[in-house]
Enzyme design. Structure first.
Site, PDB file in Angstrom:
ATOM      1  N   ASN A 234       1.178   3.332  -2.964  1.00 19.66           N
ATOM      2  CA  ASN A 234       1.684   3.697  -4.299  1.00 19.66           C
ATOM      3  C   ASN A 234       1.157   5.060  -4.749  1.00 19.66           C
ATOM      4  O   ASN A 234       1.899   5.879  -5.292  1.00 19.66           O
ATOM      5  CB  ASN A 234       1.237   2.670  -5.345  1.00 19.66           C
ATOM      6  CG  ASN A 234       1.824   1.297  -5.103  1.00 19.66           C
ATOM      7  OD1 ASN A 234       2.733   1.142  -4.293  1.00 19.66           O
ATOM      8  ND2 ASN A 234       1.311   0.310  -5.813  1.00 19.66           N
ATOM      9  N   GLY A 235      -0.145   5.271  -4.534  1.00 21.86           N
ATOM     10  CA  GLY A 235      -0.781   6.507  -4.991  1.00 21.86           C
ATOM     11  C   GLY A 235      -0.179   7.719  -4.289  1.00 21.86           C
ATOM     12  O   GLY A 235       0.165   8.721  -4.929  1.00 21.86           O
ATOM     13  N   ARG A 236      -0.030   7.614  -2.970  1.00 23.01           N
ATOM     14  CA  ARG A 236       0.522   8.741  -2.210  1.00 23.01           C
ATOM     15  C   ARG A 236       1.977   9.004  -2.582  1.00 23.01           C
ATOM     16  O   ARG A 236       2.436  10.138  -2.629  1.00 23.01           O
ATOM     17  CB  ARG A 236       0.393   8.476  -0.697  1.00 23.01           C
ATOM     18  CG  ARG A 236      -0.985   8.827  -0.172  1.00 23.01           C
ATOM     19  CD  ARG A 236      -1.225   8.219   1.180  1.00 23.01           C
ATOM     20  NE  ARG A 236      -1.508   6.785   1.068  1.00 23.01           N
ATOM     21  CZ  ARG A 236      -1.634   5.970   2.100  1.00 23.01           C
ATOM     22  NH1 ARG A 236      -1.478   6.426   3.326  1.00 23.01           N
ATOM     23  NH2 ARG A 236      -1.921   4.700   1.907  1.00 23.01           N
TER      24      ARG A 236
ATOM     25  N   ARG B 209       2.284  -4.278   6.751  1.00 21.74           N
ATOM     26  CA  ARG B 209       1.541  -3.236   6.035  1.00 21.74           C
ATOM     27  C   ARG B 209       2.289  -1.915   6.139  1.00 21.74           C
ATOM     28  O   ARG B 209       2.344  -1.296   7.192  1.00 21.74           O
ATOM     29  CB  ARG B 209       0.124  -3.050   6.560  1.00 21.74           C
ATOM     30  CG  ARG B 209      -0.572  -1.936   5.734  1.00 21.74           C
ATOM     31  CD  ARG B 209      -2.059  -1.930   5.821  1.00 21.74           C
ATOM     32  NE  ARG B 209      -2.607  -1.076   4.762  1.00 21.74           N
ATOM     33  CZ  ARG B 209      -3.861  -1.082   4.366  1.00 21.74           C
ATOM     34  NH1 ARG B 209      -4.713  -1.911   4.909  1.00 21.74           N
ATOM     35  NH2 ARG B 209      -4.270  -0.266   3.411  1.00 21.74           N
TER      36      ARG B 209
ATOM     37  N   GLU C  18     -12.332  -4.661  -3.678  1.00 23.28           N
ATOM     38  CA  GLU C  18     -12.855  -3.289  -3.526  1.00 23.28           C
ATOM     39  C   GLU C  18     -12.131  -2.299  -4.455  1.00 23.28           C
ATOM     40  O   GLU C  18     -12.621  -1.182  -4.667  1.00 23.28           O
ATOM     41  CB  GLU C  18     -12.691  -2.806  -2.078  1.00 23.28           C
ATOM     42  CG  GLU C  18     -13.660  -3.447  -1.087  1.00 23.28           C
ATOM     43  CD  GLU C  18     -13.329  -4.903  -0.788  1.00 23.28           C
ATOM     44  OE1 GLU C  18     -12.121  -5.242  -0.728  1.00 23.28           O
ATOM     45  OE2 GLU C  18     -14.256  -5.712  -0.636  1.00 23.28           O
ATOM     46  N   ASN C  19     -10.977  -2.690  -4.986  1.00 21.66           N
ATOM     47  CA  ASN C  19     -10.192  -1.743  -5.794  1.00 21.66           C
ATOM     48  C   ASN C  19     -10.827  -1.419  -7.151  1.00 21.66           C
ATOM     49  O   ASN C  19     -10.398  -0.477  -7.827  1.00 21.66           O
ATOM     50  CB  ASN C  19      -8.746  -2.231  -5.973  1.00 21.66           C
ATOM     51  CG  ASN C  19      -7.896  -2.122  -4.722  1.00 21.66           C
ATOM     52  OD1 ASN C  19      -6.997  -2.920  -4.491  1.00 21.66           O
ATOM     53  ND2 ASN C  19      -8.152  -1.109  -3.896  1.00 21.66           N
TER      54      ASN C  19
ATOM     55  N   HIS D 179       2.201   3.010  -9.060  1.00 19.43           N
ATOM     56  CA  HIS D 179       2.006   1.563  -9.235  1.00 19.43           C
ATOM     57  C   HIS D 179       3.196   0.947  -9.974  1.00 19.43           C
ATOM     58  O   HIS D 179       3.602  -0.176  -9.667  1.00 19.43           O
ATOM     59  CB  HIS D 179       0.698   1.282  -9.978  1.00 19.43           C
ATOM     60  CG  HIS D 179      -0.519   1.732  -9.215  1.00 19.43           C
ATOM     61  ND1 HIS D 179      -0.733   1.392  -7.903  1.00 19.43           N
ATOM     62  CD2 HIS D 179      -1.566   2.518  -9.570  1.00 19.43           C
ATOM     63  CE1 HIS D 179      -1.868   1.935  -7.492  1.00 19.43           C
ATOM     64  NE2 HIS D 179      -2.390   2.631  -8.485  1.00 19.43           N
TER      65      HIS D 179
ATOM     66  N   SER E 268      -7.825  -4.265   5.577  1.00 20.49           N
ATOM     67  CA  SER E 268      -8.460  -4.016   4.272  1.00 20.49           C
ATOM     68  C   SER E 268      -8.847  -5.317   3.562  1.00 20.49           C
ATOM     69  O   SER E 268      -8.564  -5.500   2.371  1.00 20.49           O
ATOM     70  CB  SER E 268      -7.557  -3.160   3.381  1.00 20.49           C
ATOM     71  OG  SER E 268      -7.276  -1.925   4.001  1.00 20.49           O
TER      72      SER E 268
ATOM     73  N   ASP F 153       0.820  -1.219   0.000  1.00 16.34           N
ATOM     74  CA  ASP F 153       0.000   0.000   0.000  1.00 16.34           C
ATOM     75  C   ASP F 153       0.856   1.272   0.000  1.00 16.34           C
ATOM     76  O   ASP F 153       1.976   1.275   0.516  1.00 16.34           O
ATOM     77  CB  ASP F 153      -0.913  -0.012   1.234  1.00 16.34           C
ATOM     78  CG  ASP F 153      -2.045   1.000   1.107  1.00 16.34           C
ATOM     79  OD1 ASP F 153      -2.363   1.410  -0.020  1.00 16.34           O
ATOM     80  OD2 ASP F 153      -2.608   1.376   2.150  1.00 16.34           O
TER      81      ASP F 153
END
Ligand code: IPE
Ligand code: IPE
Ligand code: MG
Length: 245
Positions: free
Chosen positions: A24-26, A193, A69-70, A39, A201, A22
């Site tokens: 990658n986006g930030r 994590r 959920e992604n 990503h 999650s 977790d």
């Protein structure tokens, strides 16, 4: 010199490590880049940590790559992630010989419905050609959700009840475990994590009943071998009681 000679030694190693990749986006946003660049970088980290963990002698790894959920994300982002899967799957084919030598067995866990057909085909191919290996089990969770997985296991057992092959009262915890996508594998001893979130999650809900957790603020693309070693050192010091004394 054999690169394995310089590897750190541990008094105890987890047999199975789960990693929630977790942040990658930030990571991308912090650099003013589009999320998909995060990503791409995260996929590099996945290769690096997977290889390192295998060299350390960890038997089983589960990487959380895409959750049930992604799909809620913008279609361009989902498409970019799917393209990265394609690239990785092609690479698995290119590196067939190398992976065979290392004894890597690739396993995809998650719901196969909804995954693009070409990706499914490549997933099946990678699983088939590596199925006899067992030195390192590399699970990649794609369209994976812990609740969906438990539901799938329970439905499989319910079908046997419907056919009269099994009585409801005879269903055991082991049967539920066996019918999960991770059936036959040990439960994760350690779940890592990064990214500063303190939640599962929907990752390995059933299997994580007695897992040790290791959290960190590091964003996944920045995660290094040294961070992985730190998590393992921390694990070495944990006192696991499993409800006993
Ligand atoms: C993890 O990174 C990758 C996937 C969930 C596919 P994120 O994309 O969730 O990164 P953040 O959490 O937005 O930073
Ligand atoms: C978990 O990360 C899923 C993967 C890493 C594949 P998310 O970014 O989807 O989780 P939340 O939304 O922060 O809980
Ligand atoms: Mg995230």
């Amino acid at each position: 010199m054999d690169q394995k000679e310089n590897l750190p030694q541990f008094s105890v190693l987890p047999r199975h490590v789960g990693i929630i990749m977790d942040g990658n986006g930030r990571w991308a946003q912090k650099r003013g880049l589009p999320r998909y660049k995060g990503h791409i970088e995260g996929a590099r980290t996945f290769r690096k940590i997977g290889e390192f963990a295998g060299n350390l002698g960890i038997e089983c790894l589960t990487f959380y790559a895409f959750s049930t959920e992604n799909w809620k994300r913008p279609p361009e982002e989902v498409a970019a992630i799917m393209d990265l899967f394609r690239e990785y799957l092609r690479e698995l084919d290119d590196r067939k010989a190398e992976n065979e030598e290392k004894g890597i067995k690739v396993n995809f866990i998650g719901d196969r419905t909804g995954i693009p057909k070409d990706i499914l085909r490549m997933m099946g191919y990678s699983e088939r050609i590596t199925r006899k290996k067992d030195h390192v089990i590399l699970n990649i969770a794609i369209n994976y959700g812990g609740r969906q997985e438990i539901l799938h296991s329970v439905q499989t057992l319910a079908k046997q009840v419907e056919k009269g092959k099994l009585k409801a009262k005879d269903i055991t915890e082991d049967m539920i475990s066996e019918n999960l996508y991770t059936g036959g594998l040990p439960d994760p001893d350690l779940i890592i994590r990064p990214s500063g979130e303190y939640r599962l999650s929907n990752f390995l809900l059933w299997q994580s009943a007695y897992s040790e957790f290791w959290y960190s603020d590091i964003l996944w693309p920045d995660f290094t071998e040294a961070d992985f070693v730190e998590a393992l050192r921390d694990f070495e010091r944990r006192n696991r009681r499993f409800g006993g004394v």
